[in-house]
Design a protein around this motif. Structure first.
Motif, PDB file in Angstrom:
ATOM      1  N   CYS A  68      -3.241  20.055  10.474  1.00  0.00           N
ATOM      2  CA  CYS A  68      -2.874  18.754  10.970  1.00  0.00           C
ATOM      3  C   CYS A  68      -3.971  17.756  10.687  1.00  0.00           C
ATOM      4  O   CYS A  68      -3.823  16.562  10.235  1.00  0.00           O
ATOM      5  N   ARG A  69      -5.197  18.179  11.166  1.00  0.00           N
ATOM      6  CA  ARG A  69      -6.548  17.351  10.742  1.00  0.00           C
ATOM      7  C   ARG A  69      -6.683  16.995   9.474  1.00  0.00           C
ATOM      8  O   ARG A  69      -7.082  15.760   8.778  1.00  0.00           O
ATOM      9  N   ALA A  70      -6.257  17.817   8.438  1.00  0.00           N
ATOM     10  CA  ALA A  70      -6.584  17.615   6.910  1.00  0.00           C
ATOM     11  C   ALA A  70      -5.494  16.450   6.467  1.00  0.00           C
ATOM     12  O   ALA A  70      -5.630  15.683   5.714  1.00  0.00           O
ATOM     13  N   LEU A  71      -4.102  16.815   7.127  1.00  0.00           N
ATOM     14  CA  LEU A  71      -3.090  15.762   6.849  1.00  0.00           C
ATOM     15  C   LEU A  71      -3.955  14.355   7.305  1.00  0.00           C
ATOM     16  O   LEU A  71      -3.300  13.269   6.371  1.00  0.00           O
ATOM     17  N   ARG A  72      -4.249  14.258   8.455  1.00  0.00           N
ATOM     18  CA  ARG A  72      -4.786  12.839   8.742  1.00  0.00           C
ATOM     19  C   ARG A  72      -5.956  12.350   8.122  1.00  0.00           C
ATOM     20  O   ARG A  72      -5.912  11.244   7.686  1.00  0.00           O
ATOM     21  N   ALA A  73      -6.915  13.447   7.527  1.00  0.00           N
ATOM     22  CA  ALA A  73      -7.886  12.943   6.582  1.00  0.00           C
ATOM     23  C   ALA A  73      -7.422  12.469   5.507  1.00  0.00           C
ATOM     24  O   ALA A  73      -7.964  11.762   4.920  1.00  0.00           O
ATOM     25  N   GLY A  77       0.680  10.029   7.339  1.00  0.00           N
ATOM     26  CA  GLY A  77       0.970   9.465   8.537  1.00  0.00           C
ATOM     27  C   GLY A  77       2.185  10.381   9.042  1.00  0.00           C
ATOM     28  O   GLY A  77       3.024   9.781   9.990  1.00  0.00           O
ATOM     29  N   ILE A  78       2.665  11.516   8.156  1.00  0.00           N
ATOM     30  CA  ILE A  78       3.619  12.012   8.541  1.00  0.00           C
ATOM     31  C   ILE A  78       3.646  12.586  10.084  1.00  0.00           C
ATOM     32  O   ILE A  78       2.529  12.981  10.541  1.00  0.00           O
ATOM     33  N   ASP A  79       4.831  12.408  10.550  1.00  0.00           N
ATOM     34  CA  ASP A  79       5.158  12.942  12.116  1.00  0.00           C
ATOM     35  C   ASP A  79       4.701  14.330  12.228  1.00  0.00           C
ATOM     36  O   ASP A  79       5.291  15.310  11.369  1.00  0.00           O
ATOM     37  N   VAL A  80       4.149  15.044  13.423  1.00  0.00           N
ATOM     38  CA  VAL A  80       4.115  16.430  13.643  1.00  0.00           C
ATOM     39  C   VAL A  80       4.629  16.601  14.835  1.00  0.00           C
ATOM     40  O   VAL A  80       4.183  16.032  16.076  1.00  0.00           O
ATOM     41  N   LEU A  98      -4.693  14.153  17.518  1.00  0.00           N
ATOM     42  CA  LEU A  98      -4.290  14.012  16.210  1.00  0.00           C
ATOM     43  C   LEU A  98      -2.986  13.211  15.975  1.00  0.00           C
ATOM     44  O   LEU A  98      -2.612  13.299  14.930  1.00  0.00           O
ATOM     45  N   GLY A  99      -2.655  12.778  16.905  1.00  0.00           N
ATOM     46  CA  GLY A  99      -1.325  12.012  16.939  1.00  0.00           C
ATOM     47  C   GLY A  99       0.128  12.737  16.973  1.00  0.00           C
ATOM     48  O   GLY A  99       0.933  12.256  16.472  1.00  0.00           O
TER      49      GLY A  99
END
Length: 227
Positions: A68-73, A77-80, A98-99
């Motif tokens: 999830c952190r890698a996605l945000r970095a 903005g995909i929802d998790v 991490l939203g």
């Protein structure tokens, strides 16, 4: 509105299959892919558009929170929606930071799973309806829809049991169609006035759409349709 495309990520193939089957049972959602490792998940995200990730944290090659952190970095903005048996507060706090839209503890019932997805669908519909909010209350309402309003937040005179019956009547309608207060009242065995009070509450909360229904002479009825 098109179906929400879901990536199911879980290290246990049977559990991933069960979660995928649950997802397909919820109206408005479809499974885009399943993955059993973080590497497979990243490959799936590159291969096809995905709107929501159902993310297990216990993956063999990488912790789900790291994924999830890698996605945000990367700017994604995909929802998790975290689906995990991890109950430690550190994991929960990190997930929130991490939203993630929800943190769903295993094991859970289909009813609980469906409630979370439908709450997300209502939130998503509101977010896609406009690019800008006019006031604070619109933000508050969107977040309340996402998290689910507590039962004690119902207005005086409304009760959760009848509200569930009204929601059930709306869910039984064909997708894309709605019900009038008269029709809901007939289905749940209550008066039109009572049914209308609950339907208006749901409309004000952003959980249903209301629109005039024409077709017969005289005053048009109000139709209520699920988001």
């Amino acid at each position: 509105m098109t179906d929400v495309r879901v990536l199911v990520v879980d290290d246990e193939p049977l559990i991933a299959e069960a979660h995928a089957a649950y997802t397909e049972r919820v109206t408005g959602f479809r499974v885009a892919a399943t993955a059993h490792t973080a590497q497979e998940a990243m490959a799936a995200l590159r291969a096809a558009p995905v709107d929501l990730v159902l993310l297990d944290l216990n993956l063999p090659d990488r912790n789900g929170l790291d994924l999830c952190r890698a996605l945000r970095a990367s700017g994604s903005g995909i929802d998790v929606l975290v689906v995990s048996s991890a109950r430690d507060l550190a994991s929960v706090r990190t997930a929130v930071s991490l939203g993630v839209t929800h943190y769903l503890l295993k094991p859970f019932t289909f009813a609980t799973f469906r409630e979370k997805l439908l709450g997300y669908a209502r939130y998503r519909a509101q977010m896609l309806a406009t690019h800008e909010v006019a006031a604070q209350h619109e933000i508050d309402r969107a977040l309340a829809v996402l998290r689910g309003a507590p039962q004690d937040s119902l207005p005086k005179g409304l009760d959760a049991t009848t509200l569930d019956l009204v929601l059930g009547a709306l869910r039984e309608t064909t997708p894309g169609t709605g019900c009038s207060a008269n029709e809901v009242a007939a289905r749940i065995g209550t008066s039109r006035v009572t049914a209308r009070r609950y339907l208006e509450h749901l409309a004000d909360a952003g959980q249903v759409f209301r629109s005039p229904r024409y077709g017969s002479p005289g005053r048009p009825e109000v139709e209520y349709r699920r988001v």
